[in-house]
Design an enzyme around this catalytic site. Structure first.
Site, PDB file in Angstrom:
ATOM      1  N   GLU A 178      77.777  24.651   7.410  1.00  0.00           N
ATOM      2  CA  GLU A 178      77.744  23.866   8.549  1.00  0.00           C
ATOM      3  C   GLU A 178      78.689  22.787   8.719  1.00  0.00           C
ATOM      4  OE1 GLU A 178      74.376  21.174  11.357  1.00  0.00           O
ATOM      5  OE2 GLU A 178      73.746  22.406   9.555  1.00  0.00           O
ATOM      6  N   LYS A 238      65.293  29.520   3.694  1.00  0.00           N
ATOM      7  CA  LYS A 238      66.554  28.709   3.586  1.00  0.00           C
ATOM      8  C   LYS A 238      66.377  27.366   3.062  1.00  0.00           C
ATOM      9  CE  LYS A 238      68.521  26.376   6.801  1.00  0.00           C
ATOM     10  NZ  LYS A 238      68.798  25.266   6.309  1.00  0.00           N
ATOM     11  N   GLU A 255      68.474  23.655   1.647  1.00  0.00           N
ATOM     12  CA  GLU A 255      69.532  22.848   1.517  1.00  0.00           C
ATOM     13  C   GLU A 255      70.022  22.540   0.178  1.00  0.00           C
ATOM     14  OE1 GLU A 255      69.393  19.394   4.055  1.00  0.00           O
ATOM     15  OE2 GLU A 255      68.941  20.451   5.844  1.00  0.00           O
ATOM     16  N   ASP A 304      62.890  27.892   7.422  1.00  0.00           N
ATOM     17  CA  ASP A 304      63.582  26.762   6.799  1.00  0.00           C
ATOM     18  C   ASP A 304      62.512  25.917   6.197  1.00  0.00           C
ATOM     19  OD1 ASP A 304      65.713  25.131   6.359  1.00  0.00           O
ATOM     20  OD2 ASP A 304      66.049  24.664   8.466  1.00  0.00           O
TER      21      ASP A 304
END
Length: 264
Positions: free
Chosen positions: A189, A120, A122, A90
């Site tokens: 999410e 990953k 965002e 992440d």
């Protein structure tokens, strides 16, 4: 239970085949070696070394203070414990937002120093160039939309995202934009079930992973500490608790203390 000799390393083509065959992908967060070993032995397909470790492991109130060095150290431990899973590192706060160069450099650290299989990050359309640049450098990327903890303050806290039609459409459009930029998967999410279903139906071979977003995704992610009651400050409503390990540990420590105190 799988053994080391029976289990093959999970590959990206294998994950794509699971989606094509309608076999749900099992994903958990993990931050340490012994837990990684258990997850690997249990047959988990994907592990996310999430920046949630800032809260669950390091005791911060948010994920924002987490550094790349924090993430690398924990990802290394998880890789050693789970050699067979598809491991996703992440990208922590401000490790990719400043520039595509920073994004590529820090994504490369996960691959070179921790043996991750993917990273990953965002964000939607505003991060499409970062996704494209990292993918162009040969690193698989998972996107993350809906409730994005690094932006939780701007989103109004830890709550359901995409409830009105305009916001729902933006999330669905952003999924397509990230996939067009080269993302192999997108984590949704805490979005409405219908939003997740539409995204999954339109994602072609790209993988949609759900976290608190209903059963329509190609796979599910849970925060390990939530599913076993190991995070003391709050327990998300969307997280099913499979065992109250926190209570078992606390009771055991209290028993030990009593026995030592009583001279047993």
């Amino acid at each position: 239970m799988s053994t080391d000799t029976e289990r093959k390393k999970v590959s990206l083509p294998a994950l794509y085949r699971m989606k094509a065959d309608g076999r749900p992908i099992v994903m958990l967060t993990c931050y340490d070696y012994p837990t990684a070993h258990f997850q690997d032995q249990a047959g988990v397909d994907m592990i996310l070394v999430g920046d949630s470790l800032g809260m669950t492991m390091l005791g911060y109130e948010t994920t924002l203070p987490v550094t790349m060095d924090d993430m690398i150290r924990h990802a290394q431990a998880v890789r050693r414990g789970a050699p067979h899973v598809w491991l996703v590192g992440d990208m922590p706060y401000m490790s990719y937002q400043p520039s595509t160069e920073a994004a590529i450099r820090n994504a490369g650290r996960f691959m070179a120093e921790a043996g991750c299989d993917a990273v990953k990050l965002e964000g939607g359309r505003e991060m499409a160039d970062r996704v494209a640049a990292i993918v162009a450098s040969g690193i698989p990327v998972m996107g993350h939309l809906g409730l994005t903890p690094q932006s939780a303050g701007a989103l109004g806290g830890f709550r359901l995202q995409g409830k009105d039609a305009h916001k729902a459409k933006r999330i669905i459009d952003d999924v397509a934009i990230l996939i067009d930029a080269g993302a192999f998967a997108v984590l949704l999410e805490l979005v409405p079930e219908q939003v997740c279903r539409i995204a999954a139906e339109r994602s072609k071979e790209a993988i949609i992973i759900g976290l608190g977003s209903g059963p329509a995704a190609d796979g599910q992610l849970l925060i390990y500490h939530d599913m076993f009651g190991l995070y003391p400050h709050f327990r998300p409503r969307m997280a099913k608790m499979y065992a109250d390990a926190g209570k078992i540990i606390l009771d055991g420590i209290r028993q030990y203390r009593a026995e030592v105190t009583d001279g047993e």
